[in-house]
Design an enzyme around this catalytic site. Structure first.
Site, short mmCIF file in Angstrom:
data_model
loop_
_atom_site.label_atom_id
_atom_site.label_comp_id
_atom_site.label_asym_id
_atom_site.label_seq_id
_atom_site.Cartn_x
_atom_site.Cartn_y
_atom_site.Cartn_z
N CYS A 53 0.84 -1.19 0.00
CA CYS A 53 0.00 0.00 0.00
C CYS A 53 0.89 1.25 0.00
CB CYS A 53 -0.91 0.00 1.22
SG CYS A 53 -0.01 0.06 2.80
N GLU A 178 1.17 -0.21 16.26
CA GLU A 178 0.36 0.92 15.82
C GLU A 178 -0.62 1.36 16.89
OE1 GLU A 178 -3.22 2.02 12.77
OE2 GLU A 178 -1.76 0.55 12.03
N THR A 244 -5.46 1.00 11.92
CA THR A 244 -5.87 1.04 10.51
C THR A 244 -5.95 -0.32 9.84
OG1 THR A 244 -3.59 1.40 9.76
CG2 THR A 244 -4.93 3.36 10.20
N ASN A 316 -3.20 -6.86 9.14
CA ASN A 316 -4.09 -6.72 7.98
C ASN A 316 -4.18 -8.03 7.19
OD1 ASN A 316 -2.59 -6.41 5.12
ND2 ASN A 316 -1.27 -5.56 6.70
N SER A 377 1.82 -5.54 3.31
CA SER A 377 3.28 -5.47 3.45
C SER A 377 3.99 -6.59 2.70
CB SER A 377 3.66 -5.51 4.94
OG SER A 377 3.09 -6.65 5.57
#
Length: 408
Positions: A53, A178, A244, A316, A377
């Site tokens: 991303c 995070e 996120t 994610n 990633s």
């Protein structure tokens, strides 16, 4: 959108061509159907959106450029740059040292750092306390800060609603880098509390409504609330932000649930709900949303199995696995090396945090349909190697280079 200088070793000619072609045909990103790679006896359906991303490419660009521009200097990363083993290995092989592990445990003491050392802030960001420590040593943090802009967006939104006297509810994994960083920034501006999931949110709601005695909060949410948090005072006005990389639908579900609780408890409706609940839907990361929506679109395709590629500690990526598991057999692998043979695959169970081996993962049938996606990633080159490995098990398949030419 800004482009980045990502090392060629992470790129894939095939996937770059596919993404370029899909982007040209769908610039508004309304088509979430997968891309078919038809090899004949094996058909691969690639998710519409997957892989690096914006924030990851930004971090990689800064990190590798920093190594090139600082020969002879000691270069440190606070923790993993991103949750991908290959990228972190490549940085280590270039002399980069890690100061902490993913849980914040110190590997190299800050006391051993000097003002002329370089310290990279990872894409997840870091806490205000660590920033202050580095600045006290004389190490500038701004120049080598790779924090994802969409993580910073969450911090900024938290600050805005904090100024209106809302308490910040953070949906995230409390131990994740995070979430620790977001909690630090939020708590600097307003009372804050982290919730892991909807189940824990429902327990938090009982302190809002008075169903639970306030004293129990401090044990139940130990390590997840800001200093001087007052349950009786600080749950009167709230807003929800998120790590996120969480499932977007889960964050929205938590926000909707708490909004309903505030409406019912305080007798509000849509005309005055803002008195108690802040609208924070704009903190959902576009890439997380796109990748998850692309998996949902991919799952409409009849298939025999799904393969999700990415680091095993990638939040994610695990959520993409979670979505796939609802529909069909799913194998979470970090690279093509986990595909041991035509019969055997080694894959990760993120629920139990163990790696296991499955026999007979490829069905014996005339045509095998496989869904493939990867985390934000994961380099495209790794995904291509997975496809090539699978392709090798189908001797009658269309030549790989022939298929690449179709997308050129």
């Amino acid at each position: 959108m800004k482009s980045f200088d990502v090392p060629v070793m992470y790129r894939s000619p095939l996937i770059s061509a596919i993404k370029k072609k899909r982007k040209e045909a769908d610039r508004m990103k309304k088509d979430f159907s997968p891309t078919l790679l038809d090899f004949g006896p094996m058909r691969i359906y690639l998710a519409r959106h997957f892989g690096f991303c914006y924030g990851v490419e930004n971090a990689i660009d800064i990190a590798f450029r920093t190594v090139d521009e600082n020969p002879g200097k000691r270069i440190f990363l606070l923790s993993e740059m991103i949750h991908n083993p290959q990228v972190n290995y490549d940085l280590r092989s270039r002399g980069v040292q890690f100061l902490q592990d993913n849980h914040g445990k110190q590997i190299v003491p800050f006391e051993e750092l000097a003002a002329d050392d370089v310290v990279l802030i990872p894409a997840f960001g870091t806490t205000l306390a660590i920033e202050a420590q580095l600045k006290a040593i004389g190490i500038p943090t701004e120049k080598y800060d790779t924090t994802c802009p969409f993580v910073e967006k969450v911090w900024n939104r938290s600050e805005v609603i904090a100024k209106s006297d809302y308490t910040i509810i953070i949906h995230g994994k409390p131990s994740h880098e995070e979430t620790r960083a977001t909690f630090s920034h939020a708590a600097a501006n307003a009372p804050s509390v982290v919730v892991k999931d909807l189940k824990q949110t429902m327990e938090l709601a009982k302190y809002i409504t008075g169903q639970k005695d306030a004293a129990g909060f401090y044990n139940e949410f130990a390590g997840q609330y800001s200093e001087d948090f007052d349950v009786n005072q600080h749950l009167q006005r709230i807003g929800v932000v998120n790590q996120t990389t969480m499932l977007a639908s889960d964050t929205q579900g938590i926000a909707d649930y708490l909004k309903g609780v505030m409406q019912d408890h305080f007798g509000l409706d849509e005309t005055n709900i803002k008195e108690r609940f802040a609208d924070t839907r704009d903190t959902l990361c576009y890439a997380t949303n796109d990748n998850q929506t692309a998996v949902t679109g991919m799952l409409d395709t009849p298939a025999d199995l799904a393969i999700v590629v990415g680091g095993y500690n990638s939040s994610n990526t695990s959520h993409l696995v979670e979505l796939c598991e609802e529909k069909l057999p799913t194998y979470y692998i970090s690279s093509e090396a986990k595909i041991l043979s035509e019969q055997t695959i080694s894959h990760y169970n993120f629920h139990d945090k163990i790696e296991s081996v499955t026999e007979g993962y490829l069905p014996q049938k005339e045509t095998v349909n496989i869904l493939i996606t990867s985390g934000a990633s994961c380099p495209d080159a790794v995904v291509e190697e997975v496809i090539r490995k699978l392709h090798g098990y189908f001797p009658g398949a269309k030549a790989f280079d022939e298929l690449v030419a179709e997308f050129a």
